[in-house]
Scaffold this motif. Structure first.
Motif, PDB file in Angstrom:
ATOM      1  N   PHE A  48      30.821   4.822  -7.341  1.00 25.24           N
ATOM      2  CA  PHE A  48      30.250   4.878  -6.242  1.00 25.24           C
ATOM      3  C   PHE A  48      28.961   5.289  -5.506  1.00 25.24           C
ATOM      4  O   PHE A  48      28.635   4.919  -4.495  1.00 25.24           O
ATOM      5  N   LYS A  49      28.821   4.178  -6.229  1.00 28.73           N
ATOM      6  CA  LYS A  49      27.561   3.924  -5.621  1.00 28.73           C
ATOM      7  C   LYS A  49      27.032   2.366  -5.243  1.00 28.73           C
ATOM      8  O   LYS A  49      25.860   1.825  -5.512  1.00 28.73           O
ATOM      9  N   MET A  50      27.769   1.598  -5.467  1.00 30.42           N
ATOM     10  CA  MET A  50      28.066   0.362  -5.012  1.00 30.42           C
ATOM     11  C   MET A  50      27.467  -0.350  -3.296  1.00 30.42           C
ATOM     12  O   MET A  50      28.168   0.556  -2.366  1.00 30.42           O
ATOM     13  N   PRO A  51      26.078  -1.486  -3.821  1.00 32.66           N
ATOM     14  CA  PRO A  51      26.030  -1.285  -2.248  1.00 32.66           C
ATOM     15  C   PRO A  51      27.237  -1.826  -0.931  1.00 32.66           C
ATOM     16  O   PRO A  51      28.192  -2.756  -0.757  1.00 32.66           O
ATOM     17  N   GLY A  52      26.821  -0.875  -0.148  1.00 31.18           N
ATOM     18  CA  GLY A  52      27.548  -1.257   1.126  1.00 31.18           C
ATOM     19  C   GLY A  52      29.192  -0.209   0.945  1.00 31.18           C
ATOM     20  O   GLY A  52      29.980  -0.769   1.264  1.00 31.18           O
ATOM     21  N   GLN A  53      29.147   0.479   0.041  1.00 31.09           N
ATOM     22  CA  GLN A  53      29.949   1.085  -0.672  1.00 31.09           C
ATOM     23  C   GLN A  53      30.921   1.846   1.230  1.00 31.09           C
ATOM     24  O   GLN A  53      30.462   2.909   1.174  1.00 31.09           O
ATOM     25  N   ASN A  54      31.468   1.962   1.660  1.00 33.14           N
ATOM     26  CA  ASN A  54      32.567   2.765   2.882  1.00 33.14           C
ATOM     27  C   ASN A  54      34.106   2.365   2.979  1.00 33.14           C
ATOM     28  O   ASN A  54      34.805   3.042   3.479  1.00 33.14           O
ATOM     29  N   ARG A  55      34.661   1.966   0.841  1.00 33.79           N
ATOM     30  CA  ARG A  55      36.366   2.377   1.108  1.00 33.79           C
ATOM     31  C   ARG A  55      36.590   3.988   0.166  1.00 33.79           C
ATOM     32  O   ARG A  55      35.581   4.073  -0.645  1.00 33.79           O
ATOM     33  N   LYS A  56      37.548   4.217   0.500  1.00 31.43           N
ATOM     34  CA  LYS A  56      37.872   5.509  -0.280  1.00 31.43           C
ATOM     35  C   LYS A  56      38.223   4.929  -1.143  1.00 31.43           C
ATOM     36  O   LYS A  56      39.133   3.852  -1.723  1.00 31.43           O
ATOM     37  N   ILE A  57      37.890   5.921  -2.401  1.00 30.28           N
ATOM     38  CA  ILE A  57      38.543   5.568  -3.674  1.00 30.28           C
ATOM     39  C   ILE A  57      39.527   6.886  -4.398  1.00 30.28           C
ATOM     40  O   ILE A  57      38.985   7.393  -3.623  1.00 30.28           O
ATOM     41  N   ILE A  58      40.765   5.999  -4.803  1.00 21.95           N
ATOM     42  CA  ILE A  58      41.267   6.567  -4.894  1.00 21.95           C
ATOM     43  C   ILE A  58      41.353   6.879  -6.903  1.00 21.95           C
ATOM     44  O   ILE A  58      41.981   5.773  -7.061  1.00 21.95           O
ATOM     45  N   ILE A  59      41.670   7.878  -7.343  1.00 22.17           N
ATOM     46  CA  ILE A  59      41.680   8.177  -9.030  1.00 22.17           C
ATOM     47  C   ILE A  59      42.692   8.448  -9.831  1.00 22.17           C
ATOM     48  O   ILE A  59      43.629   9.617  -8.851  1.00 22.17           O
ATOM     49  N   MET A  60      43.930   7.620 -10.526  1.00 23.53           N
ATOM     50  CA  MET A  60      45.321   8.376 -10.958  1.00 23.53           C
ATOM     51  C   MET A  60      44.612   8.019 -12.000  1.00 23.53           C
ATOM     52  O   MET A  60      44.217   7.377 -12.280  1.00 23.53           O
ATOM     53  N   THR A  61      44.425   9.642 -12.719  1.00 21.17           N
ATOM     54  CA  THR A  61      44.791  10.115 -13.994  1.00 21.17           C
ATOM     55  C   THR A  61      44.942  11.006 -14.326  1.00 21.17           C
ATOM     56  O   THR A  61      46.219  11.871 -13.772  1.00 21.17           O
ATOM     57  N   THR A  62      44.664  11.903 -15.832  1.00 21.37           N
ATOM     58  CA  THR A  62      45.699  12.821 -15.878  1.00 21.37           C
ATOM     59  C   THR A  62      44.785  14.048 -15.317  1.00 21.37           C
ATOM     60  O   THR A  62      43.415  13.872 -15.249  1.00 21.37           O
ATOM     61  N   ILE A  63      45.689  15.739 -15.793  1.00 18.99           N
ATOM     62  CA  ILE A  63      44.798  15.977 -14.943  1.00 18.99           C
ATOM     63  C   ILE A  63      43.737  16.558 -15.437  1.00 18.99           C
ATOM     64  O   ILE A  63      42.812  17.358 -15.412  1.00 18.99           O
ATOM     65  N   SER A  64      43.589  16.383 -17.100  1.00 16.22           N
ATOM     66  CA  SER A  64      42.681  16.981 -17.973  1.00 16.22           C
ATOM     67  C   SER A  64      41.284  16.265 -17.986  1.00 16.22           C
ATOM     68  O   SER A  64      40.124  17.059 -17.611  1.00 16.22           O
ATOM     69  N   ALA A  65      41.631  14.802 -17.063  1.00 19.83           N
ATOM     70  CA  ALA A  65      40.680  13.871 -17.114  1.00 19.83           C
ATOM     71  C   ALA A  65      39.896  14.183 -15.462  1.00 19.83           C
ATOM     72  O   ALA A  65      38.462  13.922 -15.483  1.00 19.83           O
ATOM     73  N   ASN A  66      40.639  14.488 -14.513  1.00 22.48           N
ATOM     74  CA  ASN A  66      40.371  14.903 -13.797  1.00 22.48           C
ATOM     75  C   ASN A  66      39.642  16.405 -13.323  1.00 22.48           C
ATOM     76  O   ASN A  66      37.946  16.203 -12.596  1.00 22.48           O
ATOM     77  N   LYS A  67      39.113  17.224 -14.645  1.00 24.01           N
ATOM     78  CA  LYS A  67      39.342  18.288 -14.013  1.00 24.01           C
ATOM     79  C   LYS A  67      37.174  18.107 -14.770  1.00 24.01           C
ATOM     80  O   LYS A  67      36.586  18.687 -14.490  1.00 24.01           O
ATOM     81  N   VAL A  68      37.451  17.025 -15.932  1.00 20.58           N
ATOM     82  CA  VAL A  68      36.520  16.579 -16.206  1.00 20.58           C
ATOM     83  C   VAL A  68      35.101  15.816 -15.416  1.00 20.58           C
ATOM     84  O   VAL A  68      34.102  16.288 -14.471  1.00 20.58           O
ATOM     85  N   PHE A  69      35.904  14.931 -13.891  1.00 16.48           N
ATOM     86  CA  PHE A  69      35.436  14.350 -13.480  1.00 16.48           C
ATOM     87  C   PHE A  69      34.669  15.736 -12.522  1.00 16.48           C
ATOM     88  O   PHE A  69      33.329  15.454 -12.132  1.00 16.48           O
ATOM     89  N   ARG A  70      35.836  16.724 -11.336  1.00 14.34           N
ATOM     90  CA  ARG A  70      35.159  17.415 -11.452  1.00 14.34           C
ATOM     91  C   ARG A  70      34.045  18.489 -11.255  1.00 14.34           C
ATOM     92  O   ARG A  70      33.444  18.818 -10.952  1.00 14.34           O
ATOM     93  N   PHE A  71      34.291  18.767 -13.002  1.00 14.39           N
ATOM     94  CA  PHE A  71      33.090  19.403 -13.335  1.00 14.39           C
ATOM     95  C   PHE A  71      31.866  18.715 -13.835  1.00 14.39           C
ATOM     96  O   PHE A  71      30.881  19.538 -13.700  1.00 14.39           O
ATOM     97  N   ALA A  72      31.676  17.663 -14.039  1.00 19.27           N
ATOM     98  CA  ALA A  72      30.834  16.778 -14.616  1.00 19.27           C
ATOM     99  C   ALA A  72      30.320  16.061 -13.393  1.00 19.27           C
ATOM    100  O   ALA A  72      28.871  15.896 -13.441  1.00 19.27           O
ATOM    101  N   ARG A  73      30.529  15.824 -12.876  1.00 20.40           N
ATOM    102  CA  ARG A  73      30.556  15.069 -11.215  1.00 20.40           C
ATOM    103  C   ARG A  73      31.267  15.967 -10.059  1.00 20.40           C
ATOM    104  O   ARG A  73      31.807  15.094  -8.700  1.00 20.40           O
ATOM    105  N   PRO A  74      30.505  16.757  -9.667  1.00 25.09           N
ATOM    106  CA  PRO A  74      31.174  17.616  -8.304  1.00 25.09           C
ATOM    107  C   PRO A  74      30.677  16.836  -6.735  1.00 25.09           C
ATOM    108  O   PRO A  74      31.435  17.052  -6.317  1.00 25.09           O
ATOM    109  N   ASP A  75      29.779  16.048  -7.115  1.00 21.21           N
ATOM    110  CA  ASP A  75      29.803  15.685  -5.812  1.00 21.21           C
ATOM    111  C   ASP A  75      30.333  13.868  -5.180  1.00 21.21           C
ATOM    112  O   ASP A  75      30.255  13.156  -3.994  1.00 21.21           O
TER     113      ASP A  75
END
Length: 380
Positions: A48-75
């Motif tokens: 998410f911090k790549m120089p010139g990053q302006n592309r959309k990021i799509i994450i395909m993962t499990t529900i539990s992993a997504n909860k971890v990402f949302r909780f630990a990296r809410p921004d």
């Protein structure tokens, strides 16, 4: 030939194609459990911090992993595509639905940092991208078989990073991020900023469960360990785990005193609450499972009772940036044995030991776990 392999071959031979539209997006395929997601936390920041990053990021993962990402990296701003690993492996119709949804676009970059799920490999092979990055694990002594041949076909047009089976996950993730982000990245401990919970009394947290029964230290030894803590310290004992672990813990508690110093939270915590409970503990003692990795991320001392199947790939932690005042799990095992790395080298727990294979069939832990006494844990 098993059902999954038949389905995979059928899909591979099919002529189904989808209309592909080019999109300015990066797709991360992450077939992750709770612990994997925690270990990936530091690496995910770089995408998410790549120089010139302006592309959309799509994450395909499990529900539990997504909860971890949302909780630990809410921004972090990304599109979540959830999937069921069991269905993905066993249901060809479910696979085709996922492919139809994801395969209608051509991505700038596709990143697949984990291997081992044949149908995920297949999906990776059929999706379109300008750049694909994956990893390949070199197994000593393994012969070419149909699964390995399929994987070679699916990823042959990708940038492939070669790893030995025992290369630490944190370092694998960093190497892949280097390729995508085009900058030098060193592996370090995952980190989650979290407020410590306010508790009336200090507690030792015990996590008795794991994703596989053969990874679980016998529960009666956790009872011996809990009894020692209650007898020799002022700490309470808190148990955490799944709903399935609750009855096992209730049985342990019957033999423990005093009851008022014992808390059974098995099956009662959300993922967010689990992070808070781990962060508030004096120490966590458990099997090779997600809570141990959470402890490392929130800087709670932890003792992990671990076998030899994934020796060095997960434990002990190996990082490239040492940080002061950060604790990594203390590993308890019976020492390096000639059968260690059995899963990594042969793809099946206990493959080198017929007794282990029989114990797994009976729903018991492998010998490398069963050999660990409660006294060995207490001594640490």
């Amino acid at each position: 030939m098993n059902k999954r392999l038949n389905q995979t071959l059928s899909i591979l031979r099919s002529n189904k194609h989808f209309h592909v539209k080019k999109v300015n997006a990066m797709l991360l395929l992450l077939p992750m459990g709770l612990g994997d997601a925690v270990l990936f936390l530091d690496t995910i920041d770089y995408y998410f911090k790549m120089p010139g990053q302006n592309r959309k990021i799509i994450i395909m993962t499990t529900i539990s992993a997504n909860k971890v990402f949302r909780f630990a990296r809410p921004d972090l701003n990304y599109e979540f595509f959830g999937y069921d690993p069991v269905k993905m492996d066993m249901d060809s119709n479910y696979f085709m639905k996922c492919l139809k949804r994801l395969g209608s676009r051509k991505y700038d970059v596709i990143v697949y940092p984990l291997r081992g799920f044949l149908t995920m490999d297949l999906l990776f092979g059929k999706l379109k991208a300008d750049i694909k990055v994956t990893l390949n694990t070199i197994k000593e002594g393994s012969k070419k078989n149909i699964k390995i041949w399929l994987r070679d076909q699916l990823i042959k047009n990708s940038t492939i990073l070669q790893f030995q089976p025992w290369d630490m996950d944190l370092i694998r993730y960093a190497r892949i991020a280097e390729i995508v982000c085009k900058k030098k990245i060193k592996a370090k401990l995952p980190k989650i900023e979290i407020d410590k919970v306010n508790v009336k009394a200090p507690y030792c947290l015990v996590s008795i469960g794991s994703s596989k029964i053969e990874k679980c230290w016998p529960s009666n030894r956790y009872g011996e360990l809990a009894n020692y803590v209650l007898s020799h310290t002022n700490s309470n004992i808190m148990f955490t785990g799944s709903k399935e672990d609750r009855k096992e813990v209730e049985h342990l508690v019957e033999a423990l005193e005093p009851k008022e110093r014992i808390i059974n939270r098995c099956g009662e915590t959300s993922i967010e609450e689990l992070f808070e409970i781990v962060a508030g503990a004096q120490v966590l003692i458990g099997n090779d499972s997600g809570p141990i990795h959470i402890a490392a991320a929130v800087n709670t001392p932890a003792i992990c009772i671990v076998g030899g199947w994934d020796y060095e790939r997960v434990y002990p932690y190996k990082v490239e940036i040492a940080e002061e005042n950060r604790s990594t799990p203390i590993i308890i095992n019976t020492g390096y044995k000639n059968c260690y790395r059995c899963l990594m080298l042969y793809g099946k727990r206990g493959a080198m030991n017929s007794q282990c294979a029989e114990m797994i069939r009976e729903g018991k832990p492998c010998l490398c776990i069963d050999d660990i006494s409660s006294g060995l844990v207490i001594e640490c």
